[in-house]
Design a protein around this motif. Structure first.
Motif, PDB file in Angstrom:
ATOM      1  N   CYS A  79      61.922  44.217  40.362  1.00 31.74           N
ATOM      2  CA  CYS A  79      61.456  44.917  41.560  1.00 31.74           C
ATOM      3  C   CYS A  79      60.008  44.570  41.853  1.00 31.74           C
ATOM      4  O   CYS A  79      59.629  44.397  43.009  1.00 31.74           O
ATOM      5  CB  CYS A  79      61.619  46.425  41.392  1.00 31.74           C
ATOM      6  N   GLY A 114      64.298  50.151  47.135  1.00 30.24           N
ATOM      7  CA  GLY A 114      64.283  51.606  46.996  1.00 30.24           C
ATOM      8  C   GLY A 114      65.479  52.124  46.222  1.00 30.24           C
ATOM      9  O   GLY A 114      65.347  52.996  45.361  1.00 30.24           O
ATOM     10  N   HIS A 118      65.156  53.599  42.210  1.00 35.31           N
ATOM     11  CA  HIS A 118      65.303  55.056  42.198  1.00 35.31           C
ATOM     12  C   HIS A 118      65.665  55.596  40.820  1.00 35.31           C
ATOM     13  O   HIS A 118      65.076  56.564  40.356  1.00 35.31           O
ATOM     14  CB  HIS A 118      66.338  55.500  43.233  1.00 35.31           C
ATOM     15  N   SER A 125      60.094  55.150  43.975  1.00 37.23           N
ATOM     16  CA  SER A 125      61.162  55.075  44.965  1.00 37.23           C
ATOM     17  C   SER A 125      60.844  55.878  46.220  1.00 37.23           C
ATOM     18  O   SER A 125      61.134  55.445  47.333  1.00 37.23           O
ATOM     19  CB  SER A 125      62.474  55.569  44.344  1.00 37.23           C
TER      20      SER A 125
END
Length: 180
Positions: A79, A114, A118, A125
């Motif tokens: 990420c 996102g 999460h 997030s």
């Protein structure tokens, strides 16, 4: 394809704001990744120590926890890389002015980012959700944008067994070096 917006328009202001928010998010994620990496090293050392002390059950517990942490760390790292790619893409948008072309993959990456982050880092997030709303506002101003691609964030399986094997090997090397 250039659009007739000048640098002072609302679109450019929003893109700048999105870039700043993404940079802040990248710094937070980087700090969390560093923290998770340190914890991984600590858990591995505890696993090795348990093997050295002749307690394979405790080593197995440490290996399982380390396996889960490494999966989360792997997701966070991917990420973070995606986030950095988005930041660079937006820098290109600011330099070249090709908002529609460049924003298409950015919007897709941020929306998937996102969802992926999460479960790992919920506090990050929620910030990604805010950035996604800002991107949607820009999209509405310049026209429809379809979602773009995103790199897969699948974690590796069999991690705990690999960790145990590695810890056992390190423990045996350490024992043999201590006996010499």
């Amino acid at each position: 394809m250039r659009f007739p917006w000048n640098r002072e328009s609302r679109v450019w202001g929003k893109i700048e704001e999105i870039s700043i928010n993404l940079s802040v998010l990248d710094k937070r994620l980087s700090a969390r990744v560093d923290q998770m990496s340190r914890r991984c090293r600590e858990l591995f050392e505890q696993c090795v120590r348990s093997y050295q002390e002749g307690d394979p059950e405790r080593a197995s517990v440490y290996a399982s926890e380390l396996s889960q942490l490494r999966k989360s760390l792997n997701t966070a790292l991917k990420c973070q890389l995606s986030l950095e790619a988005v930041i660079y893409r937006l820098a290109t948008v600011k330099d070249l002015g090709d908002v529609r072309v460049a924003l298409q993959p950015v919007k897709g990456i941020v929306s998937r980012l996102g969802g992926e982050i999460h479960g790992v880092l919920p506090e990050v997030s929620s910030r990604v959700g805010e950035i996604q709303e800002m991107l949607n506002d820009v999209s509405l101003e310049i026209g429809t944008i379809e979602d773009g691609g995103f790199m897969s964030l699948e974690p590796a399986e069999e991690e705990a067994r690999r960790i145990l094997a590695e810890a056992a090997e390190v423990a045996s090397r350490r024992k043999s070096s201590m006996s010499q």
